[in-house]
Design an enzyme around this catalytic site. Structure first.
Site, mmCIF file in Angstrom:
data_model
loop_
_atom_site.group_PDB
_atom_site.id
_atom_site.type_symbol
_atom_site.label_atom_id
_atom_site.label_comp_id
_atom_site.label_asym_id
_atom_site.label_seq_id
_atom_site.Cartn_x
_atom_site.Cartn_y
_atom_site.Cartn_z
ATOM 1 N N LYS A 121 0.991 -1.215 -0.180
ATOM 2 C CA LYS A 121 -0.118 -0.883 0.097
ATOM 3 C C LYS A 121 0.968 1.510 -0.030
ATOM 4 O O LYS A 121 0.638 1.770 -0.924
ATOM 5 C CB LYS A 121 -0.724 -0.282 1.838
ATOM 6 C CG LYS A 121 -1.576 1.198 1.544
ATOM 7 C CD LYS A 121 -2.362 1.187 2.537
ATOM 8 C CE LYS A 121 -1.211 1.430 4.391
ATOM 9 N NZ LYS A 121 -1.530 3.076 4.230
ATOM 10 N N ASN A 122 1.799 1.660 0.459
ATOM 11 C CA ASN A 122 2.584 2.551 1.009
ATOM 12 C C ASN A 122 3.629 2.381 0.027
ATOM 13 O O ASN A 122 4.195 3.940 -0.169
ATOM 14 C CB ASN A 122 3.201 2.408 2.514
ATOM 15 C CG ASN A 122 1.928 2.986 3.725
ATOM 16 O OD1 ASN A 122 1.200 3.081 3.442
ATOM 17 N ND2 ASN A 122 2.683 2.870 5.040
ATOM 18 N N ARG A 150 -4.576 10.159 5.449
ATOM 19 C CA ARG A 150 -3.625 11.464 4.784
ATOM 20 C C ARG A 150 -2.519 11.306 3.479
ATOM 21 O O ARG A 150 -2.122 12.847 3.489
ATOM 22 C CB ARG A 150 -3.137 11.095 6.054
ATOM 23 C CG ARG A 150 -3.524 11.048 7.444
ATOM 24 C CD ARG A 150 -2.422 10.215 8.285
ATOM 25 N NE ARG A 150 -1.149 11.782 8.955
ATOM 26 C CZ ARG A 150 -1.968 13.486 8.707
ATOM 27 N NH1 ARG A 150 -2.539 13.401 9.525
ATOM 28 N NH2 ARG A 150 -1.022 14.398 9.057
ATOM 29 N N CYS A 166 -4.520 13.082 13.673
ATOM 30 C CA CYS A 166 -5.186 11.194 13.565
ATOM 31 C C CYS A 166 -4.900 10.262 14.880
ATOM 32 O O CYS A 166 -3.735 10.866 15.373
ATOM 33 C CB CYS A 166 -3.269 10.592 12.770
ATOM 34 S SG CYS A 166 -3.060 9.017 12.324
ATOM 35 N N ARG A 223 1.193 14.331 13.918
ATOM 36 C CA ARG A 223 1.756 13.859 11.953
ATOM 37 C C ARG A 223 1.614 15.309 11.319
ATOM 38 O O ARG A 223 0.478 15.341 10.126
ATOM 39 C CB ARG A 223 0.631 12.817 11.366
ATOM 40 C CG ARG A 223 1.533 11.572 11.721
ATOM 41 C CD ARG A 223 0.303 10.547 11.402
ATOM 42 N NE ARG A 223 0.771 9.864 10.223
ATOM 43 C CZ ARG A 223 0.260 8.652 10.063
ATOM 44 N NH1 ARG A 223 -1.163 8.342 10.128
ATOM 45 N NH2 ARG A 223 0.929 8.196 8.810
ATOM 46 N N ASP A 278 5.010 0.071 11.724
ATOM 47 C CA ASP A 278 3.914 -0.221 11.354
ATOM 48 C C ASP A 278 3.386 -1.966 11.822
ATOM 49 O O ASP A 278 2.450 -3.046 11.134
ATOM 50 C CB ASP A 278 3.556 -0.424 10.150
ATOM 51 C CG ASP A 278 3.612 1.222 9.225
ATOM 52 O OD1 ASP A 278 3.184 1.756 10.189
ATOM 53 O OD2 ASP A 278 3.710 1.390 7.785
ATOM 54 N N ARG A 294 -8.197 -0.167 4.955
ATOM 55 C CA ARG A 294 -7.727 0.652 4.430
ATOM 56 C C ARG A 294 -6.657 -0.192 3.338
ATOM 57 O O ARG A 294 -6.167 0.488 3.058
ATOM 58 C CB ARG A 294 -7.607 1.587 5.252
ATOM 59 C CG ARG A 294 -8.744 3.144 5.590
ATOM 60 C CD ARG A 294 -8.314 3.298 6.385
ATOM 61 N NE ARG A 294 -7.435 4.228 5.582
ATOM 62 C CZ ARG A 294 -6.177 5.020 6.755
ATOM 63 N NH1 ARG A 294 -6.541 4.759 7.685
ATOM 64 N NH2 ARG A 294 -5.201 5.364 6.071
HETATM 65 N N1 EPU Z 1 6.365 14.410 10.789
HETATM 66 C C1 EPU Z 1 6.993 15.605 11.391
HETATM 67 N N2 EPU Z 1 7.010 16.484 10.805
HETATM 68 C C2 EPU Z 1 6.289 15.813 9.172
HETATM 69 C C3 EPU Z 1 6.274 14.808 8.927
HETATM 70 C C4 EPU Z 1 6.890 13.624 9.918
HETATM 71 O O1 EPU Z 1 7.402 16.037 12.603
HETATM 72 O O2 EPU Z 1 6.285 16.832 8.313
HETATM 73 C C5 EPU Z 1 7.112 13.250 12.104
HETATM 74 C C6 EPU Z 1 5.999 12.535 12.550
HETATM 75 O O3 EPU Z 1 5.279 13.136 13.411
HETATM 76 C C7 EPU Z 1 6.435 11.888 12.996
HETATM 77 C C8 EPU Z 1 7.205 10.966 12.280
HETATM 78 O O4 EPU Z 1 8.184 12.517 11.624
HETATM 79 O O5 EPU Z 1 6.935 11.189 14.315
HETATM 80 C C9 EPU Z 1 7.640 9.776 11.246
HETATM 81 O O6 EPU Z 1 6.851 10.213 10.214
HETATM 82 P P1 EPU Z 1 7.118 9.928 8.414
HETATM 83 O O7 EPU Z 1 6.988 11.905 8.053
HETATM 84 O O8 EPU Z 1 7.917 8.895 8.399
HETATM 85 O O9 EPU Z 1 5.330 9.480 8.538
HETATM 86 P P2 EPU Z 1 4.261 9.219 7.563
HETATM 87 O O10 EPU Z 1 4.927 9.211 5.566
HETATM 88 O O11 EPU Z 1 3.465 10.798 7.635
HETATM 89 C C10 EPU Z 1 4.344 6.453 6.614
HETATM 90 C C11 EPU Z 1 3.619 5.858 6.479
HETATM 91 C C12 EPU Z 1 2.893 5.575 7.860
HETATM 92 C C13 EPU Z 1 4.620 4.882 8.531
HETATM 93 C C14 EPU Z 1 4.898 6.259 8.809
HETATM 94 C C15 EPU Z 1 6.565 5.130 8.977
HETATM 95 C C16 EPU Z 1 3.027 5.682 3.977
HETATM 96 C C17 EPU Z 1 1.300 6.548 3.136
HETATM 97 N N3 EPU Z 1 2.309 5.978 5.914
HETATM 98 O O12 EPU Z 1 3.792 7.986 6.793
HETATM 99 O O13 EPU Z 1 2.558 4.479 7.376
HETATM 100 O O14 EPU Z 1 3.979 4.014 10.111
HETATM 101 O O15 EPU Z 1 5.982 6.245 7.575
HETATM 102 O O16 EPU Z 1 7.217 4.040 8.721
HETATM 103 O O17 EPU Z 1 3.751 5.749 3.786
HETATM 104 C C18 EPU Z 1 1.056 2.330 7.907
HETATM 105 O O18 EPU Z 1 0.583 2.206 6.962
HETATM 106 O O19 EPU Z 1 -0.225 2.064 8.763
HETATM 107 C C19 EPU Z 1 0.661 3.860 8.058
HETATM 108 C C20 EPU Z 1 0.544 4.759 9.364
#
Ligand code: EPU
Length: 420
Positions: free
Chosen positions: A22-23, A92, A116, A121, A305, A397
């Protein structure tokens, strides 16, 4: 709304095939907005988030034709630069439209995703990087408005935190920027690499994906390409734990064991017997499960995850394990539900101390997010009696046909309309 009803205590046996990630599918679909032309994607998982991203693309002007796991997508041009709140609020990852829309079409309006269940996030790092590349960004009426005159310009971006979708958004935008962009402290998840492979097939010039420094030489345009989505490492891990937690023997096929190193090491440390092949992993419950400590970290560390699913396993291990969540601040909502099933877990800040119990007992429980739902399903597979997991739309999802795949391994599981 559906719920999932499980009769626990069955040993799972047999073979299960893993779907595309998915990701990886989500950013790859969003990247369609980077250029005109037709792309064909295979191994696209049949999960709700992918359907939502397809709706976002259709709304923006793409034509999406889905036949099973094969998607043919054409972008003649964009009809709108706005990803509406109605779609973004349910997923998101819609924020992944921001970088491509801005870089290719000069403007993007994407609703801010809002809160969330697993943490705040924010997307501040996405926005700061795009601003550094010359975008003008303002937040108005709940939307991010981003625009740029001409092409984005290159920049050296050092992320405060290795953000997965942040890295993807900026990598996509930089593919069409003027000059060479360098991303430092970038996320190195396999899904980032899969997106990079697809972009490279389309003519992008990217090196270093899969490491924490990614270099992107911007090109004026990208063409369409064919691509097979990488297998889902979280789905893989979930079925490995399903085998282990039921004392079964499960062969997980069409997967990438090399993307699961941290999980495989922890499972082995916990006494789970694994046979790793090139594209398959066989799991067999060895002796009793042993408690192991787990700390979530960005890739190649233990994935956040898989934290909830590992906790379900540890709830039945001998001894106490400390599970530390460092990626998201409140990803322990499953703990209270596991406690309803008899698990002995204490939360201390971002640590959960899990003391294994002899058995879990089936109970009605509520899913709070995607991976928490998977954790409760796993606990239900091992528990005595009936477990009823409500709000399974969270599962839909991100897991393709989870009930059917589990039933194929011998689980007694059925989907029911929720009683009110
Ligand atoms: N963060 C910030 N500012 C930002 C972006 C991130 O502070 O601008 C923080 C977040 O709050 C978090 C950390 O950085 O504490 C890491 O977050 P990241 O941005 O890496 O997460 P994401 O990109 O929103 C993706 C996956 C998630 C997975 C995370 C971590 C996708 C669509 N989603 O989320 O997947 O948990 O990386 O590996 O790729 C899931 O599939 O269940 C899921 C939540």
């Amino acid at each position: 709304m559906d719920c999932m009803v499980l009769q626990g205590g069955r040993r799972l046996t047999g073979e299960v095939s893993i779907s595309g990630a998915k990701n990886a599918a989500l950013p790859i679909l969003a990247s369609i907005l980077l250029g005109k032309g037709t792309s064909t994607l295979t191994s696209v998982p049949a999960v709700r988030d992918v359907l939502t991203m397809s709706k976002v693309l259709t709304h923006l002007g793409a034509s999406v034709e889905a036949r099973g796991d094969r998607y043919t997508i054409t972008l003649p041009g964009v009809a709108s630069c706005q990803a509406p709140y109605e779609l973004v609020k349910t997923m998101r990852a819609s924020v992944l439209a921001l970088g491509p829309l801005l870089a290719r079409w000069g403007e993007a309006i994407v609703a801010l995703p809002g809160g969330c269940a697993i943490g705040a996030r924010p997307i501040n790092l996405h926005l700061a990087a795009l601003e550094k590349m010359g975008a003008e960004i303002r937040i108005e009426h709940g939307n991010v408005h981003a625009c740029v005159r001409g092409r984005l310009k290159s920049a050296r971006i050092n992320f405060d935190i290795p953000t997965v979708t942040g890295t993807e958004n900026v990598m996509m935008a930089a593919s069409l920027a003027e000059g060479t962009t360098v991303l430092e402290n970038a996320a190195s998840e396999p899904e980032v690499s899969d997106l990079a492979s697809f972009l490279i097939k389309r003519g992008a010039r990217i090196s270093g994906a899969g490491t924490d420094v990614i270099t992107i030489d911007g090109v004026p345009e990208l063409r369409g390409a064919d691509h097979e989505i990488v297998p889902d490492r979280v789905e893989t891990g979930t079925y490995l734990i399903a085998g282990a937690i039921t004392g079964g023997e499960v062969r997980v096929v069409r997967c990438r064991p090399d993307h699961c190193d941290a999980l495989l090491a922890k499972l082995q440390e916990a006494g789970v017997a694994l046979k790793v092949e090139k594209e398959a992993i066989q799991v067999r419950a060895g002796g009793p499960l042993r408690a192991v400590d787990v700390k979530t970290l960005p890739y190649p560390g233990f994935p956040t995850d898989m934290q909830a699913q590992m906790m379900a396993l540890m709830a039945l291990a001998r001894g106490s394990s400390v599970i530390t969540e460092t990626v998201f601040e409140s990803r322990f909502l499953h703990v209270l539900e596991l406690q309803r099933m008899g698990a002995d877990i204490r939360i201390e800040g971002n640590h959960s101390v899990v003391t294994g119990v002899e058995r879990l007992s089936g109970a009605p429980v509520m899913a709070s997010d995607l991976r928490a739902s998977a954790c409760l399903i796993l606990a239900g597979l091992a528990a005595e009696g009936e477990t009823r997991v409500s709000r399974v739309y969270h599962l839909d999802r991100g897991y393709e046909r989870l009930d059917a795949k589990l039933a194929g391994l011998g689980a007694q599981v059925r989907r029911e309309a929720e009683r009110v």
